[in-house]
Design a protein around this motif. Structure first.
Motif, mmCIF file in Angstrom:
data_model
loop_
_atom_site.group_PDB
_atom_site.id
_atom_site.type_symbol
_atom_site.label_atom_id
_atom_site.label_comp_id
_atom_site.label_asym_id
_atom_site.label_seq_id
_atom_site.Cartn_x
_atom_site.Cartn_y
_atom_site.Cartn_z
ATOM 1 N N ARG A 160 17.302 9.479 28.532
ATOM 2 C CA ARG A 160 18.229 10.087 29.489
ATOM 3 C C ARG A 160 18.007 11.584 29.721
ATOM 4 N NH1 ARG A 160 19.463 5.682 31.243
ATOM 5 N NH2 ARG A 160 21.577 4.778 31.335
ATOM 6 N N MET A 161 17.424 12.275 28.782
ATOM 7 C CA MET A 161 17.346 13.731 28.880
ATOM 8 C C MET A 161 15.928 14.196 29.162
ATOM 9 S SD MET A 161 19.824 14.840 25.704
ATOM 10 C CE MET A 161 21.528 14.248 25.620
ATOM 11 N N LYS B 42 22.101 4.340 35.355
ATOM 12 C CA LYS B 42 22.714 5.647 35.156
ATOM 13 C C LYS B 42 24.059 5.757 35.880
ATOM 14 C CE LYS B 42 18.472 8.349 34.494
ATOM 15 N NZ LYS B 42 17.665 9.494 35.017
ATOM 16 N N GLU C 191 27.119 5.334 33.698
ATOM 17 C CA GLU C 191 27.428 6.516 32.893
ATOM 18 C C GLU C 191 28.016 7.628 33.757
ATOM 19 O OE1 GLU C 191 25.059 9.570 29.866
ATOM 20 O OE2 GLU C 191 23.993 7.956 30.897
ATOM 21 N N GLU C 192 27.441 7.825 34.939
ATOM 22 C CA GLU C 192 27.932 8.880 35.824
ATOM 23 C C GLU C 192 29.342 8.573 36.311
ATOM 24 O OE1 GLU C 192 24.966 8.907 38.815
ATOM 25 O OE2 GLU C 192 23.500 10.034 37.609
ATOM 26 N N MET D 40 31.744 9.545 33.627
ATOM 27 C CA MET D 40 31.893 10.998 33.526
ATOM 28 C C MET D 40 32.727 11.543 34.679
ATOM 29 S SD MET D 40 28.022 11.946 32.188
ATOM 30 C CE MET D 40 28.379 13.698 32.065
ATOM 31 N N THR E 1 33.497 12.623 28.657
ATOM 32 C CA THR E 1 32.378 13.479 28.306
ATOM 33 C C THR E 1 31.126 12.607 28.171
ATOM 34 O OG1 THR E 1 32.782 13.247 25.932
ATOM 35 C CG2 THR E 1 33.927 15.040 27.069
ATOM 36 N N ARG E 2 29.968 13.244 28.000
ATOM 37 C CA ARG E 2 28.743 12.460 27.853
ATOM 38 C C ARG E 2 28.813 11.577 26.601
ATOM 39 N NH1 ARG E 2 23.406 12.384 29.491
ATOM 40 N NH2 ARG E 2 23.762 14.069 30.959
ATOM 41 N N THR E 3 29.384 12.118 25.527
ATOM 42 C CA THR E 3 29.510 11.330 24.298
ATOM 43 C C THR E 3 30.440 10.147 24.494
ATOM 44 O OG1 THR E 3 29.148 13.325 22.965
ATOM 45 C CG2 THR E 3 30.117 11.418 21.859
ATOM 46 N N ALA F 180 31.175 8.694 27.341
ATOM 47 C CA ALA F 180 30.531 7.748 28.252
ATOM 48 C C ALA F 180 29.507 6.899 27.516
ATOM 49 C CB ALA F 180 29.866 8.510 29.396
ATOM 50 N N PHE F 181 28.814 7.509 26.555
ATOM 51 C CA PHE F 181 27.821 6.744 25.786
ATOM 52 C C PHE F 181 28.492 5.643 24.983
ATOM 53 C CE2 PHE F 181 25.628 6.046 21.748
ATOM 54 C CZ PHE F 181 24.398 5.601 22.205
#
Length: 275
Positions: free
Chosen positions: A96-97, A165, A168-169, A172, A177-179, A181-182
């Protein structure tokens, strides 16, 4: 019509033959574990016999048997849990990053996965000796964790990358938060990948023999693969006890696979449209 019918039959015939080839050794191991010594060593195969549990009694009557069982469970479960924990973070970062050295990291993971760990036994022994970590269950757990980590990272990276993705978006945008959402969106969809890598790590650590043979000379720090070797003596092999011991070692892997097989074969996308 004949060609169509033949095309439907031959894959089943091949699958049946392969099943027989793979299942027969397992059947023979199980059957031999219930045979008398004379029925095992006879030249003519014995398919009909009176079963006996004497071989299992001899196998489980070895000193420190339950210590071996506990050591194997602790080392295996600990290594698998650590590998999954680290691989989840590493796989998410790779999938993802975007960061400097990402491609180099992927290459290193692939190289580590292909490396034969047996060639590093001497190096690991020397390091463990210098650090006074020989005959330690914790040392064995760390080594198995490192051995399972490359495959676990590579596999989970593929599962994470397959999750859209947009899911996840969307989480968010809704305030996660990203965490969050994960763990709320991506993590539930990783069940097949987690189960598959867990089975691989469990089988690898449960059956590993060379490392424990070199690093753990103390009987109190040994595992079940070394226990299997204890039935080979200077007077020959106790095949009945060996087959019984092999059956006992195989059972946990078989039970784990039967429990997790539905999760492993389940589709990932099925969970993406629920709720």
């Amino acid at each position: 019509m004949r060609a169509k019918r033949f095309g439907q039959i031959w894959p089943n015939v091949v699958a049946l033959l392969l099943s027989v080839v793979f299942i027969f050794p397992v059947y023979w191991m199980l059957a031999s574990s219930f045979k008398e010594r004379g029925d095992i060593l006879t030249k003519d195969p014995v398919f009909f016999f009176v079963p006996t549990f004497e071989n299992y009694s001899r196998a489980m009557g070895v000193d420190l048997f339950w210590t071996y069982v506990v050591n194997s469970l602790v080392v295996t479960l600990g290594a698998v849990a650590l590998a999954l924990l680290v691989a989840l973070a590493a796989g998410f970062a790779i999938a993802r990053m975007q960061f400097r050295g990402r491609r180099a990291m992927v290459l290193v993971v692939m190289m580590a996965q292909m490396a034969p760990w047996e060639v590093l036994i001497i190096v690991m022994y020397l390091n463990a000796r210098d650090l006074e970590m020989l005959n330690s269950i914790f040392t064995l757990m760390l080594i198995y964790f490192v051995m399972a980590l490359p495959f676990t990272i590579w596999t989970l990276r593929g599962f994470i990358a397959a999750v859209p993705k947009e899911l996840e978006e969307a989480a968010m945008i809704d305030g996660c938060t990203r965490t969050q959402a994960f763990f709320r969106v991506i993590f539930p969809l990783l069940a097949p990948g987690l189960m598959a890598t867990s089975i691989f790590g469990f089988i690898m650590a449960w059956n590993e023999f060379a490392m424990v043979l070199v690093l753990n000379k103390s009987p109190e720090a040994s595992t079940l693969p070394l226990w299997l070797a204890s039935f080979q003596t200077q007077f020959g092999n106790d095949w009945g006890a060996t087959m019984a011991a092999s059956t006992l070692v195989t059972l946990p892997v078989l039970i784990l696979f039967l429990i997790l097989q539905r999760r492993v074969t389940g589709g990932m996308s099925a969970g993406a449209v629920k709720g």
